[in-house]
Write a protein that holds these residues in place. Structure first.
Motif, mmCIF file in Angstrom:
data_model
loop_
_atom_site.group_PDB
_atom_site.id
_atom_site.type_symbol
_atom_site.label_atom_id
_atom_site.label_comp_id
_atom_site.label_asym_id
_atom_site.label_seq_id
_atom_site.Cartn_x
_atom_site.Cartn_y
_atom_site.Cartn_z
ATOM 1 N N ASP A 1 0.859 -1.179 0.000
ATOM 2 C CA ASP A 1 0.000 0.000 0.000
ATOM 3 C C ASP A 1 0.892 1.225 0.000
ATOM 4 O O ASP A 1 2.095 1.158 0.258
ATOM 5 N N LYS A 2 0.297 2.375 -0.286
ATOM 6 C CA LYS A 2 1.074 3.595 -0.426
ATOM 7 C C LYS A 2 1.644 4.085 0.896
ATOM 8 O O LYS A 2 2.649 4.808 0.919
ATOM 9 N N ALA A 3 1.036 3.700 1.995
ATOM 10 C CA ALA A 3 1.544 4.141 3.299
ATOM 11 C C ALA A 3 2.792 3.374 3.692
ATOM 12 O O ALA A 3 3.798 3.959 4.107
ATOM 13 N N SER A 4 2.769 2.069 3.544
ATOM 14 C CA SER A 4 3.913 1.249 3.969
ATOM 15 C C SER A 4 5.036 1.236 2.947
ATOM 16 O O SER A 4 6.205 1.091 3.295
ATOM 17 N N ARG A 5 4.691 1.364 1.658
ATOM 18 C CA ARG A 5 5.654 1.280 0.554
ATOM 19 C C ARG A 5 6.405 -0.057 0.541
ATOM 20 O O ARG A 5 7.488 -0.156 -0.030
ATOM 21 N N GLU A 6 5.830 -1.066 1.129
ATOM 22 C CA GLU A 6 6.489 -2.366 1.176
ATOM 23 C C GLU A 6 6.507 -2.972 -0.228
ATOM 24 O O GLU A 6 5.462 -3.170 -0.848
ATOM 25 N N PRO A 7 7.689 -3.282 -0.751
ATOM 26 C CA PRO A 7 7.772 -3.794 -2.124
ATOM 27 C C PRO A 7 7.073 -5.137 -2.275
ATOM 28 O O PRO A 7 7.110 -5.986 -1.382
ATOM 29 N N ARG A 8 6.427 -5.333 -3.438
ATOM 30 C CA ARG A 8 5.734 -6.581 -3.728
ATOM 31 C C ARG A 8 6.268 -7.161 -5.043
ATOM 32 O O ARG A 8 5.688 -6.989 -6.115
ATOM 33 N N ALA A 9 7.396 -7.861 -4.954
ATOM 34 C CA ALA A 9 7.956 -8.517 -6.134
ATOM 35 C C ALA A 9 6.994 -9.566 -6.677
ATOM 36 O O ALA A 9 6.963 -9.820 -7.887
ATOM 37 N N MET B 1 15.972 -3.162 -7.272
ATOM 38 C CA MET B 1 16.623 -3.842 -6.152
ATOM 39 C C MET B 1 15.660 -4.784 -5.448
ATOM 40 O O MET B 1 16.052 -5.824 -4.919
ATOM 41 N N HIS B 2 14.380 -4.429 -5.428
ATOM 42 C CA HIS B 2 13.368 -5.237 -4.750
ATOM 43 C C HIS B 2 12.533 -6.066 -5.715
ATOM 44 O O HIS B 2 11.614 -6.760 -5.279
ATOM 45 N N GLY B 3 12.826 -5.954 -7.006
ATOM 46 C CA GLY B 3 12.092 -6.730 -8.003
ATOM 47 C C GLY B 3 10.649 -6.331 -8.170
ATOM 48 O O GLY B 3 9.853 -7.096 -8.732
#
Length: 425
Positions: A361-369, A391-393
């Motif tokens: 999500d836009k708040a966490s910005r956690e990459p989702r390869a 870098m995070h795919g």
């Protein structure tokens, strides 16, 4: 032969580390479209990984290559030189924004260009250290593997890398690395690992390619230039992926106004023919001894003919304008997707060098390869060649020919829109 027959041969005879996971085999291509061995049409948003900025089989390039084949295929230019090599060198010298008068060496690939840039930098400075950046990609030879800012899949199986290659952070605000922090990291590298008195060069991509299509700002590139000047270090920019019009200028470094000491380039300079170049100031390029640079196939007559045709295309067909117009269209569509989907974020483009990220999500910005892999797979199912990177795919990058027809572009974007809509987060 059809796809299944070719796949059987590939599995039997092609080394696993070199074999594509794709079970489709290209048979014919034109501009931004490819047909496989079964006759299935694919829209190409990958462009041979940035090689086909002026499209598959541009008629002028095809004609130039065919004409060259009727004249000369090979002598090895160090044995007996030929006109194409010196004409390409002249053209690149005239258009490359290095400091002062430029000279040129031609090679076969981006990695080979980077290898020779290291050799020339060491010869010119008498120093050994090389500094590169996190996320950078420079090739698959041993020196360039050491220079890459990413371990897998490039380094993992191949043992110790060459020494005296050091790393600094690349500024990517979205992932928590500000320009200030990146510059502080570079200064720390110079204090703790790479003594400036023994550092030959700092290598940087003005826009990361494999690393995610993040652009270094003009201010950051000017700061690198100043650090290099302070310590007598060479500034070398890698334009293998960002060069030849991808960014809306011939070279991405031109957006900053910074003049490097040396540049490397490849990919779209030959529109599919294998060729690369190292362009640097005459003093640097003349620093090593006779016959110290070269190779059997470097700057082949056929590839040189392709480069000269590409240069003519840039001069007569407004390729830079096309790149900027394409970039505007992509940015507009990215903004719609970013508004529509919570997991699409950080869309970005410099000219037609464009990407967006897939996140939780836009708040966490956690990459989702995993989402990036899902969208590229779904795109392929629906007739679109699409690549992830970073870098995070988790970044989706766009490298279609800038000459893509509007209707083909819209058809490809519609496939992505459908894939995004169908994704289960």
């Amino acid at each position: 032969m059809n796809n299944s027959e070719l796949q059987a041969l590939k599995e039997r005879y092609v080394a696993a580390g070199a074999a594509s996971p794709n079970e489709q085999f290209a048979a014919y291509a034109s501009n931004a479209e490819v047909w496989d061995a079964d006759g299935k049409r694919m829209i190409d948003f990958a462009g041979g990984i940035g090689v086909l900025n002026v499209g598959h089989r541009h008629p002028k390039v095809v004609a130039a290559v065919k004409a060259q084949l009727d004249q000369l295929m090979h002598t090895c230019q160090t044995v007996m030189p030929y006109e194409g090599y010196v004409r390409v060198a002249q053209k690149l010298s005239e258009i490359s924004p290095v400091r002062g008068h430029a000279k040129v060496m031609l090679a076969n690939s981006g990695a080979e260009a980077l290898e020779n840039a290291v050799k020339i930098a060491r010869a010119a400075t008498g120093r050994t250290n090389i500094i590169c950046f996190d996320g950078g990609y420079h090739g698959r030879t041993f020196m360039t593997m050491a220079m890459n800012g990413k371990v897998k899949p490039y380094q993992g199986d191949f043992g110790p890398m060459p020494g005296t290659v050091f790393r600094a952070p690349y500024p990517v605000d979205y992932h928590g690395v500000s320009e200030e922090e990146a510059l502080r990291g570079l200064q720390m590298t110079l204090r703790t690992d790479a003594d400036p008195a023994n550092t030959a060069a700092i290598f940087i991509e003005p826009i990361l390619g494999e690393g995610g299509f993040y652009a270094a700002s003009p201010a950051f590139l000017k700061a690198i230039r100043e650090i290099c000047d302070e310590h007598g270090i060479l500034m070398i920019v890698d334009e293998v992926q960002s060069g030849f019009g991808r960014s809306g200028k011939m070279f991405a470094i031109e957006h900053s106004g910074v003049e490097p000491d040396m540049m490397t380039m490849a990919k779209s300079m030959g529109d599919g023919m294998p060729i690369s170049a190292i362009v640097g100031t005459d003093k640097l390029m003349d620093s090593s001894g006779p016959n110290s640079l070269g190779g059997t196939y470097t700057g082949s007559p056929v590839s040189c003919a392709a480069v000269l045709a590409v240069m003519d295309i840039f001069e007569t067909e407004d390729i830079l304008g096309a790149a900027n117009r394409l970039g505007d269209k992509l940015a507009t569509r990215f903004a719609i997707w970013q508004e529509k989907f919570e997991f699409v974020d950080n869309s970005r483009s410099v000219g037609a060098m464009a990407a967006f990220e897939l996140v939780t999500d836009k708040a966490s910005r956690e990459p989702r390869a995993d989402l990036a892999a899902a969208i590229t797979a779904k795109a392929k199912e629906n007739g679109l060649i699409l690549l992830a990177c970073g870098m995070h795919g988790n970044s989706i990058r766009f490298l279609m020919p800038v000459t893509i027809e509007d209707e083909v572009l819209e058809e490809g974007l519609a496939i992505i829109d459908k894939a995004l809509s169908e994704l289960t987060v």
